[in-house]
Enzyme design. Structure first.
Site, PDB file in Angstrom:
ATOM      1  N   ASP A   1     -46.751  69.060  96.096  1.00 26.23           N
ATOM      2  CA  ASP A   1     -48.132  69.808  95.864  1.00 26.23           C
ATOM      3  C   ASP A   1     -49.202  68.467  95.519  1.00 26.23           C
ATOM      4  O   ASP A   1     -48.890  67.503  94.906  1.00 26.23           O
ATOM      5  CB  ASP A   1     -48.298  70.525  94.705  1.00 26.23           C
ATOM      6  CG  ASP A   1     -49.231  71.804  94.999  1.00 26.23           C
ATOM      7  OD1 ASP A   1     -49.354  72.922  95.257  1.00 26.23           O
ATOM      8  OD2 ASP A   1     -50.614  71.317  94.936  1.00 26.23           O
TER       9      ASP A   1
ATOM     10  N   LYS B   1     -47.756  88.378 112.077  1.00 30.48           N
ATOM     11  CA  LYS B   1     -48.229  88.638 110.716  1.00 30.48           C
ATOM     12  C   LYS B   1     -49.577  89.059 110.501  1.00 30.48           C
ATOM     13  O   LYS B   1     -49.681  90.047 109.695  1.00 30.48           O
ATOM     14  CB  LYS B   1     -48.397  87.084 110.096  1.00 30.48           C
ATOM     15  CG  LYS B   1     -48.774  86.968 108.845  1.00 30.48           C
ATOM     16  CD  LYS B   1     -48.004  87.393 107.718  1.00 30.48           C
ATOM     17  CE  LYS B   1     -48.863  87.425 106.233  1.00 30.48           C
ATOM     18  NZ  LYS B   1     -48.102  88.250 105.370  1.00 30.48           N
TER      19      LYS B   1
ATOM     20  N   ASN C   1     -50.337  92.942 108.545  1.00 34.02           N
ATOM     21  CA  ASN C   1     -51.099  93.226 107.389  1.00 34.02           C
ATOM     22  C   ASN C   1     -52.229  93.965 107.457  1.00 34.02           C
ATOM     23  O   ASN C   1     -52.669  94.934 106.833  1.00 34.02           O
ATOM     24  CB  ASN C   1     -51.930  91.665 107.087  1.00 34.02           C
ATOM     25  CG  ASN C   1     -50.838  90.914 105.903  1.00 34.02           C
ATOM     26  OD1 ASN C   1     -49.725  91.438 105.515  1.00 34.02           O
ATOM     27  ND2 ASN C   1     -51.199  89.974 105.366  1.00 34.02           N
TER      28      ASN C   1
ATOM     29  N   LEU D   1     -49.255 104.798 101.986  1.00 33.69           N
ATOM     30  CA  LEU D   1     -50.231 105.960 102.034  1.00 33.69           C
ATOM     31  C   LEU D   1     -50.779 106.650 100.686  1.00 33.69           C
ATOM     32  O   LEU D   1     -50.828 107.561 100.625  1.00 33.69           O
ATOM     33  CB  LEU D   1     -49.548 106.967 102.814  1.00 33.69           C
ATOM     34  CG  LEU D   1     -49.396 107.041 104.404  1.00 33.69           C
ATOM     35  CD1 LEU D   1     -48.743 108.259 104.991  1.00 33.69           C
ATOM     36  CD2 LEU D   1     -50.886 107.110 105.013  1.00 33.69           C
TER      37      LEU D   1
ATOM     38  N   GLY E   1     -56.317 104.944  96.357  1.00 31.04           N
ATOM     39  CA  GLY E   1     -56.622 103.991  94.931  1.00 31.04           C
ATOM     40  C   GLY E   1     -58.109 103.672  95.022  1.00 31.04           C
ATOM     41  O   GLY E   1     -59.004 104.045  95.626  1.00 31.04           O
TER      42      GLY E   1
ATOM     43  N   CYS F   1     -54.162  88.240 100.114  1.00 34.94           N
ATOM     44  CA  CYS F   1     -53.662  88.409 101.796  1.00 34.94           C
ATOM     45  C   CYS F   1     -54.603  89.515 102.520  1.00 34.94           C
ATOM     46  O   CYS F   1     -55.391  89.004 103.374  1.00 34.94           O
ATOM     47  CB  CYS F   1     -52.238  88.798 101.925  1.00 34.94           C
ATOM     48  SG  CYS F   1     -51.151  87.325 101.531  1.00 34.94           S
TER      49      CYS F   1
ATOM     50  N   ARG G   1     -56.663  86.767  93.154  1.00 37.27           N
ATOM     51  CA  ARG G   1     -57.828  86.581  94.321  1.00 37.27           C
ATOM     52  C   ARG G   1     -58.409  87.914  94.889  1.00 37.27           C
ATOM     53  O   ARG G   1     -57.309  88.787  95.183  1.00 37.27           O
ATOM     54  CB  ARG G   1     -56.994  85.766  95.116  1.00 37.27           C
ATOM     55  CG  ARG G   1     -56.937  84.390  94.971  1.00 37.27           C
ATOM     56  CD  ARG G   1     -55.857  83.646  95.592  1.00 37.27           C
ATOM     57  NE  ARG G   1     -54.559  83.745  95.550  1.00 37.27           N
ATOM     58  CZ  ARG G   1     -53.640  83.010  96.018  1.00 37.27           C
ATOM     59  NH1 ARG G   1     -54.046  82.269  96.962  1.00 37.27           N
ATOM     60  NH2 ARG G   1     -52.337  83.274  96.098  1.00 37.27           N
TER      61      ARG G   1
END
Ligand SMILES: NC(=O)c1ccc[n+]([C@@H]2O[C@H](COP(=O)([O-])OP(=O)(O)OC[C@H]3O[C@@H](n4cnc5c(N)ncnc54)[C@H](O)[C@@H]3O)[C@@H](O)[C@H]2O)c1
Length: 430
Positions: free
Chosen positions: A33, A204, A208, A250, A253, A260, A327
């Site tokens: 890193d 990908k 999402n 499903l 909220g 992501c 995030r």
């Protein structure tokens, strides 16, 4: 299984989980890193993020797993380079690939012909692999294969997801590099979906986007339930029993967030726009989510009228339980909106570490939910932490100035909470 020497670039959520799990599978891994503090923490034997089981796994594999800032050490002997750096949104809404290109350029320092493949785990737009191929050729690494190996783990259960995935996706230009990267996963019992690089990149983003779509759909049905008197829990519970639809994701909220879904759905929308196509469904999915995050404010206004001067407690700040990740957390939008309305905002979360600056600099943090609730005019359950399911809500009710509770996660039983004395509302439940 052949043990490989692997260089992992990026010691964040994905890099650390990838590095630790590959070491657990028997490979020799060096994680690099560029953030000195991150490397210092890791070298001191600590873990800079919260991910269940990660600390133990790193400690267990310390013979095969090292951390460094040093590029030469990372590349010496490495046969495969995993790219796990962040790809945040850029000003244009496209994914910012600056860090990805920096890593690929840095591979030019790899000793002659040791490196055989680059594996991309960062989430990137379709076409990134093709650009990476050109760059690798330009820096003299034509012999190094490029593989798209997207990651589907969810924070909070990333180790389990990595070691027991639904599938491993391998996007390859040539069989050799693809087979090499696929073979790293020997010991994991999962189907391997092998395809071209562009398709793997799209898998990908499409995955999402579909998950985000299911949640936004659930949120719209929840609003319809509120308007008609139906109960969304009953409705979506029964909808999800249909094997063609599936029960996962499903649940309504307070809106999706995290590192992501917001970034990847926006990047996919931007990517589509760049091709001259304006995706209608994806745009609606994003819009529904933006509205959903603000609906909690309307619930509070319905109860309290003007929010100026009111004390509102946010219970949970992380974008979901089991992580410290803030995030794109819906709590940040709520805190910002409440402050803009003139409310005093207080918050509790067992793990979350919000970035310095607004809105969190203006929010008072409390060590327990009961402390945050004492004297509050209203509260919002933002994250469904187990501590909230187990809280003594009778004591909480007594401590509040007005017992107004908006349960943004449908965590609690409405009947019980109303019996205790709360003015309780939730998402799509009468
Ligand atoms: N977090 C998730 O749940 C998740 C899931 C699937 C995919 N992804 C994707 O994986 C990628 C990484 O995500 P993350 O959550 O781990 O990000 P993160 O921000 O937690 O970690 C990224 C790390 O990369 C380091 N870095 C930046 N430039 C570097 C360089 N040149 N060399 C070495 N290290 C460098 C940063 O210092 C940081 O520590 C993103 O593209 C993300 O979309 C994330």
């Amino acid at each position: 299984m052949a043990e490989r020497r692997i260089a992992v670039f990026g010691a964040g959520y994905i890099g650390l989980v990838t590095g630790a799990c590959l070491a657990e599978l028997g490979h020799h891994v060096t994680v690099r890193d560029i953030d000195p503090e991150r490397v210092r923490i890791l070298l001191a034997g600590d873990v800079p993020i919260h991910e269940p089981g990660l600390g133990d796994m790193i400690a267990r594999n310390k013979e095969r797993l090292t951390f460094t800032q040093d590029l030469d050490r990372t590349l010496t002997g490495a046969e495969i380079a995993y790219v796990c750096v962040d790809t945040p949104p850029s000003a244009s809404g496209d994914a910012d690939l600056t860090r990805v290109w920096a890593v690929i350029r840095s591979l030019a320092a790899a000793p002659d012909h040791e490196l055989r493949a680059v594996a991309m785990k960062s989430t990137v737009p379709v076409g990134t692999g093709a650009r990476a191929r050109v760059l690798l050729d330009e820096i003299g690494l034509s012999h190094v294969g490029y593989v798209s190996n997207p990651e589907f783990t969810a924070e909070g259960r990333a180790i389990t997801d990595f070691l027991a995935p639904d599938r491993i996706v391998i996007g390859q230009d040539d069989d050799t590099a693809g087979a090499l990267v696929a073979a790293l996963h020997t010991g994991i019992d999962a189907p391997v979906a092998t395809m071209d690089v562009k398709s793997a990149e799209m898998v990908k983003l499409a995955s999402n986007a579909l998950l985000a779509t299911k949640i936004s759909f659930a949120n719209e049905i929840a609003t319809l339930c509120e308007n008609t008197g139906a109960n969304v829990t009953e409705v979506l519970g029964a909808v999800g029993m249909d094997h063609r639809l599936g029960a996962h994701f499903l649940r309504p909220g307070i809106g999706w967030g995290g590192s992501c879904f917001p970034k990847d759905s926006e990047a996919l929308r931007q990517m589509a726009s760049n091709t001259g196509f304006h995706p209608q469904l994806l745009t609606a999915v994003i819009n529904v989510n933006n509205i959903q995050k603000r609906r909690a404010i309307q619930h509070l206004k319905d109860e309290l009228g003007d929010l100026a001067g009111r004390h509102v407690a946010l219970l949970g700040m992380a974008f979901k339980p089991g992580t410290d990740d803030m995030r794109e957390a819906p709590s940040t939008v709520l805190a910002g909106r409440l402050l803009a309305e003139g409310a005093h905002v207080r918050a509790w979360d067992p793990l979350a570490r919000p970035a310095a600056g607004e809105p969190w600099d203006s929010v008072t943090r409390f060590p327990t939910p009961l402390h945050a609730l004492a004297g509050a005019d209203a509260a919002v359950i933002v994250t469904e932490w187990p501590e909230l399911a187990e809280l003594d809500w009778t004591e909480a009710c007594t401590g509040m100035r007005t017992p107004i509770l908006f349960d943004g996660r449908n965590l609690l039983d409405p009947t019980r909470l109303r019996e205790i004395g709360f003015r309780y509302t939730s998402v799509g439940r009468p």
